[in-house]
Design a protein around this motif. Structure first.
Motif, PDB file in Angstrom:
ATOM      1  N   ASN A   1      28.242   4.986 -36.236  1.00 41.84           N
ATOM      2  CA  ASN A   1      27.552   4.319 -35.128  1.00 41.84           C
ATOM      3  C   ASN A   1      26.056   4.205 -35.380  1.00 41.84           C
ATOM      4  O   ASN A   1      25.241   4.367 -34.462  1.00 41.84           O
ATOM      5  CB  ASN A   1      27.816   5.052 -33.812  1.00 41.84           C
ATOM      6  N   ARG A   2      25.677   3.963 -36.658  1.00 43.26           N
ATOM      7  CA  ARG A   2      24.280   3.788 -37.054  1.00 43.26           C
ATOM      8  C   ARG A   2      23.411   4.983 -36.674  1.00 43.26           C
ATOM      9  O   ARG A   2      22.218   4.847 -36.377  1.00 43.26           O
ATOM     10  CB  ARG A   2      23.707   2.499 -36.464  1.00 43.26           C
ATOM     11  N   GLY A   3      24.015   6.148 -36.662  1.00 42.00           N
ATOM     12  CA  GLY A   3      23.269   7.367 -36.389  1.00 42.00           C
ATOM     13  C   GLY A   3      23.040   7.662 -34.929  1.00 42.00           C
ATOM     14  O   GLY A   3      22.361   8.642 -34.588  1.00 42.00           O
TER      15      GLY A   3
ATOM     16  N   GLN B   1      42.039  14.163 -39.258  1.00 39.10           N
ATOM     17  CA  GLN B   1      43.209  14.126 -40.116  1.00 39.10           C
ATOM     18  C   GLN B   1      42.791  14.092 -41.588  1.00 39.10           C
ATOM     19  O   GLN B   1      41.630  13.869 -41.922  1.00 39.10           O
ATOM     20  CB  GLN B   1      44.060  12.903 -39.774  1.00 39.10           C
ATOM     21  N   ALA B   2      43.768  14.307 -42.466  1.00 35.64           N
ATOM     22  CA  ALA B   2      43.490  14.351 -43.903  1.00 35.64           C
ATOM     23  C   ALA B   2      42.873  13.053 -44.410  1.00 35.64           C
ATOM     24  O   ALA B   2      42.110  13.056 -45.382  1.00 35.64           O
ATOM     25  CB  ALA B   2      44.776  14.668 -44.657  1.00 35.64           C
ATOM     26  N   ASN B   3      43.190  11.931 -43.756  1.00 41.73           N
ATOM     27  CA  ASN B   3      42.632  10.643 -44.159  1.00 41.73           C
ATOM     28  C   ASN B   3      41.276  10.354 -43.524  1.00 41.73           C
ATOM     29  O   ASN B   3      40.737   9.260 -43.659  1.00 41.73           O
ATOM     30  CB  ASN B   3      43.612   9.512 -43.837  1.00 41.73           C
ATOM     31  N   GLY B   4      40.711  11.330 -42.810  1.00 43.80           N
ATOM     32  CA  GLY B   4      39.396  11.191 -42.208  1.00 43.80           C
ATOM     33  C   GLY B   4      39.389  10.582 -40.823  1.00 43.80           C
ATOM     34  O   GLY B   4      38.330  10.500 -40.190  1.00 43.80           O
TER      35      GLY B   4
ATOM     36  N   ILE C   1      38.571   5.372 -36.394  1.00 47.95           N
ATOM     37  CA  ILE C   1      38.127   5.279 -37.782  1.00 47.95           C
ATOM     38  C   ILE C   1      36.608   5.175 -37.714  1.00 47.95           C
ATOM     39  O   ILE C   1      36.070   4.142 -37.297  1.00 47.95           O
ATOM     40  CB  ILE C   1      38.736   4.059 -38.498  1.00 47.95           C
ATOM     41  N   ASP C   2      35.940   6.255 -38.054  1.00 45.83           N
ATOM     42  CA  ASP C   2      34.507   6.375 -37.792  1.00 45.83           C
ATOM     43  C   ASP C   2      34.258   6.110 -36.304  1.00 45.83           C
ATOM     44  O   ASP C   2      34.845   6.796 -35.475  1.00 45.83           O
ATOM     45  CB  ASP C   2      33.705   5.443 -38.701  1.00 45.83           C
TER      46      ASP C   2
END
Length: 437
Positions: free
Chosen positions: A335-337, A358-361, A383-384
């Motif tokens: 989120n741009r910091g 999770q393991a996939n981030g 996801i992020d």
């Protein structure tokens, strides 16, 4: 065994409980509040919380064990549960629990003394589900710590500092939060919030020996006050502490004073000797403020590359997440910091009370969604900073209503990458839910 595909992500797991839900019932008490869930080294499911309303007038703490499919393990303790009270103290809530290397479980609670002082309490349960009397005094340790504030003040705390107990925000864990961790040498670490005349708050880091006694090699007394230097006479609320992979102690919460400025998110890091980590933030502290949102960071989870994700609530309808680099600087790839505020539905409160990576981030969060009088369990995956389009048919989140009334997830864990949630339901009931991923 039923095969599932990626299109099932976000759906309740039909192989768990009854259509994905296992109701938790204690044989002696009509009311049960489960506040935390973990998968044990034996791959069974453990839950902890409080019970009330039975033949014994006082509330009691419980630790229950379930099979991996959500069936109560009746051979554990007394018909599936270990149960205990703290003589002379009123039980506030079970905070968390952790497994020692021998499979025994250390449970961390908060209790109230006769002087209305909040105290940290610990109990150890053996692998058979009975209290281990070799720990503390007959299986229990209660720390009735007396601290002195830096100075006295007469002004009350800012009213918005803590959630209204009647709101959805209070459906998650309270400001008494801590997280008990077992260190590599077997010692026990947790935290507590200490209130002075309801006008000042400071956090306390606590470290015990494996046997439940205070570890006086830690700050010479076994505990360490946590006070942000800019809020010495105000509030440093320490909601959670965890141990990073490098062995450092990472705490989080919020800070506030009597001004009109909303409370700011707070992160703090110590080395194992109790010394503030000068390589983190400014002299060991990081604060993140907003002109419009009051930040209450409930806990942290580790992201890939040793990044730190803090999550929690605000005092409006939005929940909040923020991501830090290992040195405490903003993670500009998230989120741009900037903090990410999430409102899943218009005119409804979104709260986060548990999270995992999770393991996939991908980031899984659980909590509540709704308003006064009606709120539901919510599970979301990101996801992020973006909702995951592969979760729940592209929506990225799922809302589950088991009954009418206020219900919310209290905590979660990953069970073979599936999302295992403990939730409080109306009428003094609790349940486990498992979602596919």
């Amino acid at each position: 065994m039923i095969r599932h595909n990626s299109n099932d992500a976000g759906k309740l797991d039909p192989e768990f409980g009854r259509d994905g839900v296992a109701t938790i019932i204690h044989h002696d008490y009509p009311s049960i509040t489960i506040s935390c869930v973990e998968t044990g080294p034996d791959q069974k499911i453990y839950v902890a919380g409080t019970v009330s309303g039975g033949s014994v007038p006082a509330s009691a703490c419980v630790l229950g064990r379930f099979e991996a499919n959500g069936t109560l393990d009746s051979g554990y303790g007394d018909s599936g549960f270990a149960q205990w009270i703290y003589e002379g103290f009123g039980i506030e809530q079970v905070q968390s629990f952790a497994f020692q290397s021998d499979g025994k479980v250390v449970v961390n609670c908060t209790v109230m003394s006769g002087q209305e002082r909040r105290c940290a309490a610990f109990s150890r349960v053996g692998v058979d589900g009975w209290i281990d009397k070799d720990f503390g005094e007959n299986g229990h340790t209660v720390l009735n710590i007396v601290l002195s504030p830096p100075t006295e003040r007469s002004s009350p705390p800012k009213p918005s500092a803590e959630p209204d107990n009647n709101s959805l925000h209070s459906s998650g864990q309270s400001a008494a939060n801590g997280r008990v961790s077992i260190l590599p040498d077997g010692k026990i670490l947790t935290s507590l919030n200490y209130f002075f005349n309801f006008s000042q708050i400071q956090g306390v880091l606590i470290r015990l020996h494996e046997n439940g006694s205070l570890d006086t090699s830690f700050n010479q007394i076994g505990y360490l006050p946590v006070i942000h230097p800019d809020y010495m006479l105000n509030a440093t609320v320490l909601r959670h502490v965890t141990v990073q992979p490098d062995g450092k102690y990472l705490g989080c919460g919020n800070v506030y004073d009597d001004s009109a400025t909303p409370s700011s998110a707070m992160f703090v890091r110590y080395d194992p000797f109790g010394v503030l980590d000068e390589q983190f933030g400014e002299h060991g502290f990081v604060t993140i403020g907003s002109a419009t949102h009051a930040h209450m960071i409930k806990a942290t989870v580790m992201q890939p590359n040793q990044r730190i994700l803090g999550f929690g609530d605000t005092h409006d309808n939005a929940s909040v997440m923020t991501s830090l680099e290992p040195d405490g600087s903003p993670n500009i790839q998230f989120n741009r910091g900037q903090p990410l505020y999430t409102e899943l539905q218009p005119d409804a409160i979104t709260t986060w009370s548990g999270a995992a990576v999770q393991a996939n981030g991908r980031i899984v969060l659980v909590g509540g969604l709704g308003e006064r009088g009606q709120a539901d369990i919510v599970v979301a995956r990101f996801i992020d900073a973006d909702l995951d389009p592969e979760f729940n048919d592209g929506q990225g989140w799922v809302r589950t209503r088991l009954e009418n009334g206020v219900q919310s997830a209290y905590g979660m864990t990953l069970q073979d990458e599936k999302i295992l949630v403990c939730a409080k339901l109306p009428g003094g009931k609790s349940a486990l839910l498992r979602y596919l991923t």
